[in-house]
Design a protein around this motif. Structure first.
Motif, mmCIF file in Angstrom:
data_model
loop_
_atom_site.group_PDB
_atom_site.id
_atom_site.type_symbol
_atom_site.label_atom_id
_atom_site.label_comp_id
_atom_site.label_asym_id
_atom_site.label_seq_id
_atom_site.Cartn_x
_atom_site.Cartn_y
_atom_site.Cartn_z
ATOM 1 N N THR A 69 0.859 -1.187 0.000
ATOM 2 C CA THR A 69 0.000 0.000 0.000
ATOM 3 C C THR A 69 0.895 1.237 0.000
ATOM 4 O O THR A 69 2.021 1.197 0.510
ATOM 5 N N LEU A 70 0.378 2.304 -0.560
ATOM 6 C CA LEU A 70 1.132 3.564 -0.576
ATOM 7 C C LEU A 70 1.415 4.016 0.851
ATOM 8 O O LEU A 70 2.502 4.515 1.151
ATOM 9 N N SER A 71 0.447 3.809 1.750
ATOM 10 C CA SER A 71 0.647 4.208 3.150
ATOM 11 C C SER A 71 1.732 3.365 3.808
ATOM 12 O O SER A 71 2.505 3.856 4.632
ATOM 13 N N GLY A 72 1.830 2.076 3.433
ATOM 14 C CA GLY A 72 2.875 1.212 3.983
ATOM 15 C C GLY A 72 4.261 1.648 3.542
ATOM 16 O O GLY A 72 5.213 1.653 4.331
ATOM 17 N N ILE A 73 4.385 2.040 2.277
ATOM 18 C CA ILE A 73 5.665 2.524 1.747
ATOM 19 C C ILE A 73 6.029 3.849 2.401
ATOM 20 O O ILE A 73 7.190 4.090 2.750
#
Length: 222
Positions: A69-73
């Motif tokens: 996920t973009l939030s994880g990155i």
């Protein structure tokens, strides 16, 4: 003033019916935050992130072909660079983030197989810890410590990631750390314990907080 009243009513209506956007969506559309800008660059620059990143949702459905996920990155990179929220990113830090995640990807064969469509993202999420957000977060924490300890040899040291047993069935390692009752958990203590396990695998010193939580975890298992 009719315009003022109209603006006030619009403000009230928007807030009354507002739906909070997901963290990933906020990052995708935030043009002011330097860390959001960097996260967006990473998903288009780092080979293993290309085409495998969910940019709108914070959680990934079982049928999704996305692995990250973009939030994880964003969170993993913030840990890597040890930045406060909205902290400025220097060109050197930007280059380091791209370099680090590209190097990590080289030592994660399953991520490469997902990129080559030789294995489904759903299978990886079902069977492996590295297919969940906690992996990106803890790899960022470990990366920060590794680069500080080995500024010239950190890439070489990352090769040890290839020997980590990421299988969720490896409960001896992951239960109580990345998992609670067989379910992956991103609670603060689980992040610390997972980072500590990876640091020990890479022969890195634990931080005082990691030592404290690790000591408590070890006593619990006695």
């Amino acid at each position: 003033d009719s315009n003022l009243q109209r603006s006030q009513q619009m403000f009230a209506d928007l807030n009354k019916h507002a739906i909070r956007p997901t963290k990933s969506l906020s990052i995708l559309y935030d043009l002011r935050d330097p860390q959001s800008q960097l996260a967006r660059k990473l998903i288009n620059t780092v080979p293993v992130f290309k085409g495998l990143t969910e940019t709108e949702k914070t959680t990934i459905s079982n049928r999704s072909i996305k692995l990250f996920t973009l939030s994880g990155i964003y969170q993993g990179t913030r840990a890597l660079l040890n930045k406060p929220k909205n902290g400025v990113i220097t060109p050197q830090e930007e280059s380091l983030a791209v370099e680090f995640w590209a190097e990590v990807g080289k030592h994660m064969p399953d991520w490469q197989m997902a990129q080559a469509k030789k294995v489904s993202a759903a299978e990886l999420r079902r069977d492996f810890i590295h297919a969940h957000g906690i992996a990106l977060h803890t790899l960022g924490i470990v990366g920060h410590a590794l680069i500080a300890a080995e500024p010239k040899r950190w890439k070489e040291r990352l090769k040890a990631l290839e020997k980590v047993d990421w299988l969720r069935s490896n409960t001896k390692l992951w239960e109580g750390r990345a998992m609670v009752g067989g379910r992956v958990s991103k609670a603060h203590n689980n992040v610390i314990l997972t980072a500590a396990a990876l640091k020990k695998h890479l022969n890195l010193a634990l931080s005082p907080e990691e030592q404290s939580v690790e000591k408590h975890y070890s006593k619990r298992g006695e």
